[in-house]
Design a protein around this motif. Structure first.
Motif, mmCIF file in Angstrom:
data_model
loop_
_atom_site.group_PDB
_atom_site.id
_atom_site.type_symbol
_atom_site.label_atom_id
_atom_site.label_comp_id
_atom_site.label_asym_id
_atom_site.label_seq_id
_atom_site.Cartn_x
_atom_site.Cartn_y
_atom_site.Cartn_z
ATOM 1 N N ALA A 22 0.808 -1.214 0.000
ATOM 2 C CA ALA A 22 0.000 0.000 0.000
ATOM 3 C C ALA A 22 0.844 1.268 0.000
ATOM 4 C CB ALA A 22 -0.941 0.000 1.207
ATOM 5 N N SER A 23 2.081 1.195 0.496
ATOM 6 C CA SER A 23 2.908 2.393 0.564
ATOM 7 C C SER A 23 3.619 2.708 -0.753
ATOM 8 C CB SER A 23 3.934 2.273 1.687
ATOM 9 O OG SER A 23 4.836 1.220 1.425
ATOM 10 N N ALA A 24 3.612 1.780 -1.700
ATOM 11 C CA ALA A 24 4.248 2.010 -2.998
ATOM 12 C C ALA A 24 3.313 2.806 -3.906
ATOM 13 C CB ALA A 24 4.610 0.688 -3.653
ATOM 14 N N LEU A 25 3.879 3.551 -4.832
ATOM 15 C CA LEU A 25 3.064 4.370 -5.730
ATOM 16 C C LEU A 25 2.111 3.541 -6.575
ATOM 17 C CD1 LEU A 25 5.715 6.983 -6.933
ATOM 18 C CD2 LEU A 25 3.848 7.321 -5.303
ATOM 19 N N GLY A 27 1.207 0.454 -5.757
ATOM 20 C CA GLY A 27 0.510 -0.482 -4.882
ATOM 21 C C GLY A 27 1.087 -1.878 -4.865
ATOM 22 N N LEU A 28 2.284 -2.061 -5.447
ATOM 23 C CA LEU A 28 2.900 -3.379 -5.527
ATOM 24 C C LEU A 28 4.324 -3.353 -4.990
ATOM 25 C CD1 LEU A 28 1.793 -4.245 -9.170
ATOM 26 C CD2 LEU A 28 0.760 -5.098 -7.063
ATOM 27 N N GLN A 29 4.781 -4.523 -4.530
ATOM 28 C CA GLN A 29 6.172 -4.662 -4.101
ATOM 29 C C GLN A 29 7.090 -4.438 -5.307
ATOM 30 O OE1 GLN A 29 7.428 -5.193 -1.149
ATOM 31 N NE2 GLN A 29 5.774 -6.032 0.087
ATOM 32 N N VAL A 30 8.368 -4.152 -5.067
ATOM 33 C CA VAL A 30 9.313 -3.964 -6.165
ATOM 34 C C VAL A 30 9.939 -5.289 -6.601
ATOM 35 C CG1 VAL A 30 9.844 -1.578 -5.579
ATOM 36 C CG2 VAL A 30 11.210 -3.406 -4.596
ATOM 37 N N VAL A 31 9.818 -6.332 -5.769
ATOM 38 C CA VAL A 31 10.385 -7.649 -6.054
ATOM 39 C C VAL A 31 9.230 -8.618 -6.282
ATOM 40 C CG1 VAL A 31 11.857 -9.483 -5.163
ATOM 41 C CG2 VAL A 31 12.398 -7.113 -4.644
ATOM 42 N N CYS A 32 9.358 -9.489 -7.286
ATOM 43 C CA CYS A 32 8.280 -10.429 -7.617
ATOM 44 C C CYS A 32 8.170 -11.532 -6.556
ATOM 45 C CB CYS A 32 8.504 -11.031 -9.004
ATOM 46 S SG CYS A 32 9.928 -12.115 -9.151
#
Length: 73
Positions: A22-25, A27-32
């Motif tokens: 939720a804190s990412a622009l 809405g997703l993690q940067v790592v898969c």
């Protein structure tokens, strides 16, 4: 958004291959998910290795002391 580039493996994957953040622009993690699973497995393996080394060193010390006390050293 159709896909996203993983920060670790640098491959483009569909957005459902990433956990939510939720804190990412976006809405997703940067790592898969697969890279996170691999990191988790490696961390567990490393922790098991550390426990094994500590136990081995403790047993060696006990055996060395027992051998010295029995005059076998």
């Amino acid at each position: 958004k159709i896909g996203k580039k993983c920060h670790d493996c640098h491959s483009y994957k569909p957005t459902d291959a990433f956990y939510k953040n939720a804190s990412a622009l976006d809405g997703l993690q940067v790592v898969c998910k697969s890279c996170i699973a691999l990191q988790h497995s490696l961390r567990k393996l490393d922790n098991a290795r550390q426990v094994w080394h500590a136990t081995r060193d403790q047993l060696r010390a006990q055996n060395d002391a027992a051998n010295k006390a029995a005059g076998r050293e």
